[in-house]
Design a protein around this motif. Structure first.
Motif, PDB file in Angstrom:
ATOM      1  N   ASP A 107       0.756  -1.486  -0.235  1.00 10.99           N
ATOM      2  CA  ASP A 107       0.076  -0.012   0.005  1.00 10.99           C
ATOM      3  C   ASP A 107       0.842   1.045  -0.175  1.00 10.99           C
ATOM      4  N   LEU A 108       1.974   1.367   0.761  1.00 12.74           N
ATOM      5  CA  LEU A 108       2.790   2.515   0.994  1.00 12.74           C
ATOM      6  C   LEU A 108       3.476   2.290  -0.444  1.00 12.74           C
ATOM      7  N   LYS A 109       3.944   1.536  -1.048  1.00  9.42           N
ATOM      8  CA  LYS A 109       4.356   1.702  -2.599  1.00  9.42           C
ATOM      9  C   LYS A 109       3.824   2.108  -3.370  1.00  9.42           C
ATOM     10  N   ARG A 110       2.382   2.256  -3.461  1.00  7.76           N
ATOM     11  CA  ARG A 110       1.362   2.784  -4.233  1.00  7.76           C
ATOM     12  C   ARG A 110       1.508   4.116  -3.853  1.00  7.76           C
ATOM     13  N   THR A 111       1.100   4.653  -2.697  1.00  6.44           N
ATOM     14  CA  THR A 111       0.818   5.948  -2.116  1.00  6.44           C
ATOM     15  C   THR A 111       2.085   6.763  -1.821  1.00  6.44           C
ATOM     16  N   ARG A 112       3.095   6.186  -1.363  1.00  2.00           N
ATOM     17  CA  ARG A 112       4.289   7.115  -1.008  1.00  2.00           C
ATOM     18  C   ARG A 112       5.629   6.459  -1.414  1.00  2.00           C
ATOM     19  N   GLY A 113       5.813   5.641  -2.514  1.00  4.10           N
ATOM     20  CA  GLY A 113       7.068   5.272  -3.062  1.00  4.10           C
ATOM     21  C   GLY A 113       7.846   4.416  -2.237  1.00  4.10           C
ATOM     22  N   ASN A 114       7.078   3.745  -1.485  1.00  8.18           N
ATOM     23  CA  ASN A 114       8.018   2.752  -0.446  1.00  8.18           C
ATOM     24  C   ASN A 114       8.804   1.812  -1.266  1.00  8.18           C
ATOM     25  N   ILE A 115       9.866   1.187  -1.027  1.00  6.82           N
ATOM     26  CA  ILE A 115      10.777   0.237  -1.706  1.00  6.82           C
ATOM     27  C   ILE A 115      10.642  -0.957  -1.234  1.00  6.82           C
ATOM     28  N   GLY A 116      10.263  -1.183  -0.027  1.00  8.40           N
ATOM     29  CA  GLY A 116      10.354  -2.436   0.699  1.00  8.40           C
ATOM     30  C   GLY A 116      10.131  -2.535   2.280  1.00  8.40           C
ATOM     31  N   VAL A 117      10.898  -3.088   2.741  1.00 13.75           N
ATOM     32  CA  VAL A 117      10.984  -3.259   4.078  1.00 13.75           C
ATOM     33  C   VAL A 117      12.293  -3.357   4.952  1.00 13.75           C
ATOM     34  N   ALA A 118      12.330  -2.568   6.048  1.00 19.63           N
ATOM     35  CA  ALA A 118      13.782  -2.623   6.804  1.00 19.63           C
ATOM     36  C   ALA A 118      13.533  -3.314   8.137  1.00 19.63           C
ATOM     37  N   TYR A 119      14.268  -4.386   8.499  1.00 20.36           N
ATOM     38  CA  TYR A 119      14.279  -4.846   9.887  1.00 20.36           C
ATOM     39  C   TYR A 119      15.243  -4.125  10.651  1.00 20.36           C
ATOM     40  N   THR A 120      14.868  -3.391  11.815  1.00 18.92           N
ATOM     41  CA  THR A 120      15.791  -2.375  12.167  1.00 18.92           C
ATOM     42  C   THR A 120      15.322  -2.135  13.754  1.00 18.92           C
ATOM     43  N   TYR A 121      15.839  -1.199  14.260  1.00 20.25           N
ATOM     44  CA  TYR A 121      15.449  -0.445  15.582  1.00 20.25           C
ATOM     45  C   TYR A 121      15.940  -1.442  16.621  1.00 20.25           C
ATOM     46  N   ASN A 122      15.571  -2.644  16.989  1.00 19.84           N
ATOM     47  CA  ASN A 122      16.192  -3.486  17.896  1.00 19.84           C
ATOM     48  C   ASN A 122      17.248  -4.424  17.059  1.00 19.84           C
ATOM     49  N   GLU A 123      17.605  -5.641  17.823  1.00 20.49           N
ATOM     50  CA  GLU A 123      18.254  -6.679  17.070  1.00 20.49           C
ATOM     51  C   GLU A 123      17.375  -7.283  16.310  1.00 20.49           C
ATOM     52  N   PRO A 124      17.096  -7.311  14.931  1.00 23.45           N
ATOM     53  CA  PRO A 124      16.024  -8.246  14.502  1.00 23.45           C
ATOM     54  C   PRO A 124      16.332  -9.630  14.264  1.00 23.45           C
ATOM     55  N   LEU A 125      17.596 -10.248  14.337  1.00 21.32           N
ATOM     56  CA  LEU A 125      17.924 -11.420  14.458  1.00 21.32           C
ATOM     57  C   LEU A 125      17.580 -12.338  15.614  1.00 21.32           C
ATOM     58  N   THR A 126      17.220 -11.759  16.408  1.00 20.22           N
ATOM     59  CA  THR A 126      16.615 -12.345  17.666  1.00 20.22           C
ATOM     60  C   THR A 126      15.214 -12.949  17.316  1.00 20.22           C
TER      61      THR A 126
END
Length: 276
Positions: free
Chosen positions: A107-126
């Motif tokens: 939805d964000l790709k259509r409306t705001r040019g989103n390119i995908g998803v970033a896994y971030t902020y904490n340690e996502p590999l947990t």
């Protein structure tokens, strides 16, 4: 009582009896299987500029849906995101399935040019199983996946994720083993992670410069030289520390950052300062 089960995700290899949770506070032994304590429980979700990850040379000027969980397998006393990385949030979380993330991203790709998803902020590999499941859906939909991580994971975990990763920013805490021991991690594991991911996808590295910990010019020269051996075109971000969590030292002096940047530029063509 059942025998403890060893968590396979990171170098700590926590031995967990049924019901016990690892030092990351995000993985639990449930009936003999080590699983994410909160699969799909998101503590943060926002559309960010790609430069905020930070990624300076991967699709610059674009926006990416960024999601974060809780927990971390390191214990940096200067953690900049400690409210979600060093404890499980008691509120302001919500459970979101991988397909719901895909729907939001599309939805964000259509409306705001989103390119995908970033896994971030904490340690996502947990919560790597959720990253794996979501990243595969995102790739199938023709969007990109970005991982922001400390690189403290086993080869087996990385092998599951690599096919669906497009860009990675790795937090390199410093270039001495004692720095990693003080933060509850292992330097060689992160170095191996950087080398392996750089052979597969776009990689940038961030070092948060903390006065008295990792601001030695000789250490920076060794770090930059090693990174150049991995890939001379690699980007290094030197970021200014501010007192957070348990750290009380004053912010990194700007002249220190400028001096370390000059040291790193003897080996790397792309050295950027952050938080200045």
């Amino acid at each position: 009582m059942s025998a403890p089960t060893i968590c396979p995700v990171c170098p700590h290899h926590c031995r967990l009896a049924p019901g016990e949770t690892g030092i990351c506070q995000a993985r639990t032994n449930r009936k003999g299987y080590i699983v994410p304590s909160g699969y799909g429980v998101l503590a943060s979700m926002a559309l960010d500029p790609i430069e905020k990850k930070p990624l300076a040379r991967f699709m610059p000027g674009s926006n990416i849906l960024s999601i974060g969980f809780y927990g971390c397998n390191m214990r940096c006393p200067f953690c900049q995101n400690y409210t979600i990385s060093q404890r499980a949030p008691k509120q302001n979380t919500r459970r979101v399935s991988p397909r719901e993330v895909l729907a939001d991203a599309a939805d964000l790709k259509r409306t705001r040019g989103n390119i995908g998803v970033a896994y971030t902020y904490n340690e996502p590999l947990t919560n790597y199983e959720y990253v794996r499941d979501t990243a595969h859906l995102i790739h199938e939909a023709g969007m990109v996946n970005v991982l922001v991580t400390n690189g403290q994971c086993t080869d087996a975990v990385l092998s599951e994720l690599l096919p669906d990763l497009d860009a990675v920013n790795v937090d390199l805490k410093g270039f001495r083993p004692e720095i990693y021991r003080a933060c509850g991690g292992d330097l060689e594991t992160t170095k191996h992670f950087i080398a392996r991911t750089a052979a597969h996808c776009h990689v940038e590295v961030t070092t948060l410069i903390v006065p008295g910990l990792n601001d030695d010019p000789d250490d920076m020269a060794k770090e930059a030289a090693w990174l150049a051996d991995v890939n001379p075109d690699l980007t290094l971000h030197l970021t200014r520390y501010f007192p957070m969590y348990r750290a009380v030292k004053p912010p990194t002096p700007i002249p220190t950052l400028n001096a370390l940047k000059a040291v790193a530029e003897a080996h790397l063509s792309h050295v950027l300062l952050g938080n200045v």
